[in-house]
Write an enzyme that holds these catalytic residues in place. Structure first.
Site, PDB file in Angstrom:
ATOM      1  N   ASP B 107       0.695   6.148   0.173  1.00  0.00           N
ATOM      2  CA  ASP B 107      -0.664   5.955   0.681  1.00  0.00           C
ATOM      3  C   ASP B 107      -0.550   5.496   2.127  1.00  0.00           C
ATOM      4  OD1 ASP B 107      -3.701   5.505  -0.293  1.00  0.00           O
ATOM      5  OD2 ASP B 107      -3.164   4.029   1.232  1.00  0.00           O
ATOM      6  N   TYR B 182      -8.912   1.101   9.258  1.00  0.00           N
ATOM      7  CA  TYR B 182      -8.854   0.302   8.022  1.00  0.00           C
ATOM      8  C   TYR B 182      -8.736  -1.182   8.346  1.00  0.00           C
ATOM      9  CZ  TYR B 182      -8.416   4.145   4.667  1.00  0.00           C
ATOM     10  OH  TYR B 182      -8.657   5.229   3.878  1.00  0.00           O
TER      11      TYR B 182
END
Lengths: 375, 375
Positions: B107, B182
């Site tokens: 990820d 993020y």
């Protein structure tokens, strides 16, 4: 009734005389300034303007404390069906900002609700359709929209036109692809897979759906124009999810039909979708007088992609308003400078005002654009 | 050690001899076919291929029942840190499909987790960062990534390379803009407003963050290549949210640095972001050997936007797989036909495999591309 000279020479001018009221009872002159003189309507027609007109997509909405206040106890779909709410919310940004146009407050799904589709707007989610529509039978149950289904539109627009006086009101509707996606997916969708599956795999079913949605969209806009809106914007919000060839085959014929029919109403037609860099030429080809451009495509580049005779609207990145004012000013100057490549320019953000935007910055931005472009 | 002739003539060929093992212990010949002979690695180098190579972004993932099974009781970040899970999940699509490459299962946020950032991947949401990073102090606490932080990567890649034999393994990392978003937003973001506010308004702070993230990204890929990955793909998933000028000023210098450093490793470098129609030239300019294209830009148009010496990857709309097979076939033929305008082509979807995709259709699609392009 049409007049020679600079006023009345525009493509949309014959409808509204310099003074008095037109056949719809709209005022042509307020304080010596006619509605048709307004920089917004002139820029749509690619005529010289005293300053670059400004409005903001979603200028009415959650960024305004007064909006959050009036909406606190009123669900979205109720607000969109009450003339007092529509008028108040549409007017709120006009009281705050020196924007050159108001935009009719509504939601994309209002005409669907009006014909009886069982849907609701859920806070934090968006429109949710009780029974997604995925076959011909369900599509054939989508009936036509009649003016009697939306008396609140006529009432609200009539009142707004009176209050706005020389400031144009832009009519609002969602585009047929976006409506189709809500109906087929049953709510907001990132990938539109069921919608595309129908478009790619069942072209006849898709055509039936698009024809019905196009007629509904047209009627929703027609009622707004009949009641006094001076321009219309068709928001096909999600059409940027399509490749050019798919847009051409699956959407363009319907948008073209809508814009052709709107042409009979003699008001400027704006067309916008986000992420439509590859589609700008086709959005213009659909018959729009003004193509809205998101912030991803610089306006000088966008000007090369649309055909002659098209004005542009846009395109400051809405996120810019979270940076210090000097950055906003510098980037706004850049937008204005690139816009010189366009035949006509309406200043706007490249997408809707973000909910946490500071309204004072939008006020300052409006004035800044006016000052920078004053002729 | 390098050899003349078609094999060994490619830009990346000198590293791996025709047979035996290279200095990393990777096998060069399996069953008489060398890894460097593989259509995937040859297409990356714009060399003639026996068939157009195929792989699918997110080929390992929720679309596979065997993936859902092994992930049922294992949280995402745990799965990404366990060599047995990484190997199993990376291999799953390779067992099902005749794809020409595997992609390392991970990820985007794994390297951030590895340096101690407090984050988790929440089901149905995505990565959530406990304390969003918005000032210089917080940025300066982001330390370098060391190989010792990610022993599971080295172990998993080593095992995978053995299992995959002549099938190349693509290393995987998220790009620095996406990582920055993020960290700054604290989770997935639609508008990236805080990220852009920093990029536009505090360029020095932004530069510090991007430098650190670029070094982390580079190290994450370097460890994968050192362990035997034959190519790398940098996914800067959200970079399409930027205008070309903003990408050029705020992202390109860092991506360029990453790709230049990766160049020393002598493996093909793929660069992909969704919605990057306006950025394709810049993605190539950053130093990518292969530019991934989403489905919005036809490959023949994309070929005009990248500079000479760039191969293309893509770009069937992932939603196409929800339409009947005849539609998939027709549209695949169209992609392959447009790809002839590119100097090299790797077939892929225009974005990741959607979770509800039928794996049998992907199997059929893989074979179809091979048949259609067999030379």
């Amino acid at each position: 009734m049409s007049r020679p000279g600079p006023i009345g020479s525009g493509r949309f001018a014959p409808r509204l005389p310099r003074s008095g009221r037109d056949r719809l009872g709209r005022r042509g002159t307020i304080n010596g300034v006619t509605l048709q003189d307004s920089p917004f309507l002139r820029a749509c027609q690619r005529l010289p303007v005293s300053h670059t007109p400004v409005w903001f997509m979603r200028q009415a909405g959650r960024s305004l404390p007064e909006y959050r206040r009036v909406r606190a106890d009123v669900p979205m779909l109720e607000a969109c069906a009450r003339p007092d709410m529509i008028v108040e919310i549409t007017m709120q940004p006009v009281r705050r900002y020196e924007v050159d146009a108001a935009i009719y407050f509504s939601d994309i799904v209002v005409p669907l609700k009006a014909i009886g589709v069982d849907l609701d707007i859920k806070s934090g989610v968006g429109p949710v359709v009780a029974e997604p529509i995925r076959d011909l039978d369900a599509i054939k149950r989508l009936r036509d929209l009649e003016p009697d289904d939306i008396p609140f539109v006529t009432e609200a627009v009539g009142e707004l036109v009176g209050e706005l006086a020389d400031r144009p009101l832009i009519g609002f509707a969602g585009g047929p692809f976006t409506l189709a996606s809500y109906l087929i997916e049953g709510g907001p969708s990132k990938n539109h897979e069921h919608t595309k599956a129908m478009m790619y795999g069942e072209p006849d079913v898709w055509a039936e759906l698009m024809q019905r949605l196009s007629a509904i969209t047209l009627e929703f806009l027609r009622v707004q124009v009949a009641a006094g809106a001076s321009a219309v914007q068709l928001f096909d919000s999600w059409v940027g999810a399509l490749s050019p060839e798919d847009y051409r085959a699956g959407v363009l014929p319907y948008t073209k039909w809508i814009f052709a029919k709107l042409g009979e109403l003699n008001v400027p037609r704006i067309h916008f979708g986000v992420g439509t860099g590859e589609l700008l030429g086709l959005l213009g080809e659909a018959g729009a007088d003004v193509v809205g451009v998101d912030w991803r495509v610089p306006l000088d580049r966008a000007a090369q992609r649309v055909q002659a005779g098209t004005a542009l609207q846009g395109n400051l990145d809405p996120a810019t308003l979270f940076a210090p004012w000097e950055v906003v000013a510098e980037r706004t100057r850049d937008v204005l400078s690139r816009a010189r490549a366009a035949e006509g320019h309406i200043f706007n953000l490249g997408h809707g005002v973000l909910p946490t935007t500071d309204p004072d910055k939008l006020a300052r931005l409006t004035d800044f654009v006016h000052q920078e472009t004053a002729r």
